[in-house]
Scaffold this motif. Structure first.
Motif, PDB file in Angstrom:
ATOM      1  N   LEU A  57       1.438  22.675   1.034  1.00  0.00           N
ATOM      2  CA  LEU A  57       2.072  22.504  -0.275  1.00  0.00           C
ATOM      3  C   LEU A  57       2.924  23.722  -0.617  1.00  0.00           C
ATOM      4  O   LEU A  57       4.079  23.586  -1.053  1.00  0.00           O
ATOM      5  CB  LEU A  57       1.008  22.282  -1.343  1.00  0.00           C
ATOM      6  N   THR A  58       2.376  24.899  -0.394  1.00  0.00           N
ATOM      7  CA  THR A  58       3.107  26.134  -0.699  1.00  0.00           C
ATOM      8  C   THR A  58       4.357  26.265   0.161  1.00  0.00           C
ATOM      9  O   THR A  58       5.444  26.584  -0.341  1.00  0.00           O
ATOM     10  CB  THR A  58       2.195  27.356  -0.477  1.00  0.00           C
ATOM     11  N   LEU A  59       4.212  26.013   1.455  1.00  0.00           N
ATOM     12  CA  LEU A  59       5.355  26.127   2.364  1.00  0.00           C
ATOM     13  C   LEU A  59       6.446  25.126   2.005  1.00  0.00           C
ATOM     14  O   LEU A  59       7.632  25.489   1.943  1.00  0.00           O
ATOM     15  CB  LEU A  59       4.893  25.895   3.807  1.00  0.00           C
ATOM     16  N   GLY A  60       6.073  23.881   1.765  1.00  0.00           N
ATOM     17  CA  GLY A  60       7.057  22.855   1.449  1.00  0.00           C
ATOM     18  C   GLY A  60       7.799  23.134   0.157  1.00  0.00           C
ATOM     19  O   GLY A  60       9.031  23.023   0.087  1.00  0.00           O
ATOM     20  N   VAL A  61       7.065  23.511  -0.884  1.00  0.00           N
ATOM     21  CA  VAL A  61       7.693  23.810  -2.171  1.00  0.00           C
ATOM     22  C   VAL A  61       8.611  25.027  -2.050  1.00  0.00           C
ATOM     23  O   VAL A  61       9.739  25.023  -2.570  1.00  0.00           O
ATOM     24  CB  VAL A  61       6.622  24.043  -3.259  1.00  0.00           C
ATOM     25  N   PHE A  62       8.158  26.068  -1.352  1.00  0.00           N
ATOM     26  CA  PHE A  62       8.978  27.275  -1.198  1.00  0.00           C
ATOM     27  C   PHE A  62      10.291  26.960  -0.485  1.00  0.00           C
ATOM     28  O   PHE A  62      11.362  27.379  -0.933  1.00  0.00           O
ATOM     29  CB  PHE A  62       8.204  28.336  -0.413  1.00  0.00           C
TER      30      PHE A  62
END
Length: 293
Positions: free
Chosen positions: A97-102
């Motif tokens: 989730l963090t990687l995709g949003v970033f």
């Protein structure tokens, strides 16, 4: 709730994070985006081309990563996806989730500011439609196939707009080639993997409307693809070499679609049709390159 249970070294973690972006798909998309830039009238600086390809790759990577996050539980129910990092519990879902949003938050504004607003808008549409519409829609209706084909076909148009700064008919023709190609390509997959999709609760054409209806859709869209691929010629994007190849390859792919109605084994035909779709697209783009050179 999926929780990571497998111990991992830093190398394995990085490898799994990269796997979330689906590098092979991302690379293929970048090739089509580069093709759009190459065929568009005008030119870009090396720096602008590099920024365009990097940020487009991040948009695609973000879409794929967030797709893996949202489908982590259903992926565990299908053999071809069960070994992905999240369903196999090698990574915490929060990492994806963090990687995709970033990546998404960085890539889209960068496209707007460093390339142009039109390309940035198309990048946003590709990311949002894939993650927020296509991914959840698959659980409710096979019409998701047609929605999912939109972000898959946008990269060559984004390459075109990166150079021109506007959406033109020739750029839309490039979009159309990939859009109409994706429909029969993924129908073939949905037929020979029908049981897996049903087990995961995903709605696909052969399950909801029957295999014969799915075959008919393949014929219709293979025919539309044949016509759209030829339109690159009158708009000045290709010449006689490409035209000859497009006519022959289009006939070949259309014939392969028609063979589905005579097939004794639907899965065998679907696998052969899937391979034919890959041969078609590879040969078509090869002819386009040879023609341009």
């Amino acid at each position: 709730m999926t929780v990571a249970t497998h111990p991992a070294t830093m190398f394995l973690t990085v490898r799994d994070l990269i796997a979330l972006t689906k590098p092979r798909i991302t690379l293929m998309v970048l090739v089509t985006a580069a093709g759009g830039m190459w065929m568009a009238p005008g030119s870009l600086s090396i720096r602008s081309m590099a920024v365009m390809l990097l940020t487009t790759g991040m948009v695609v990577g973000a879409a794929n990563t967030l797709n893996c996050y949202l489908e982590r539980d259903t992926d565990r129910l299908m053999a071809r996806t069960a070994n992905r990092p999240l369903p196999d519990r090698r990574l915490e879902p929060s990492w994806a989730l963090t990687l995709g949003v970033f990546m998404g938050l960085f890539a889209v504004p960068t496209l707007v500011l460093a390339v142009n607003p039109v390309t940035g808008l198309l990048g946003f549409v590709a990311l949002a439609s894939y993650v927020a519409i296509y991914t959840p829609m698959k659980q409710y209706t096979p019409a998701a196939l047609f929605v999912g084909a939109v972000p898959g076909a946008l990269p060559p148009l984004m390459g075109w707009t990166a150079v021109t700064g506007r959406i033109d008919v020739p750029g839309l023709v490039l979009f159309g080639v990939l859009f109409f190609w994706q429909i029969p390509h993924f129908i073939a997959i949905s037929i020979f993997r029908q049981e897996e999709y049903e087990r995961a609760g995903l709605k696909v054409l052969p399950s909801v409307h029957g295999i014969r209806s799915a075959k008919l859709q393949s014929v219709i869209y293979a025919g539309a693809l044949w016509l759209v691929s030829i339109m690159l010629v009158p708009y000045g994007l290709a010449g006689t070499i490409y035209l000859g190849a497009a006519l022959v390859l289009g006939a070949y792919f259309f014939w392969k679609a028609l063979l589905g109605f005579k097939a004794e084994d639907d899965k065998v035909w679907a696998k052969q049709f899937f391979v034919a779709s890959l041969i078609y697209l590879t040969a078509l783009f090869a002819a386009l390159i040879v023609d341009a050179l």
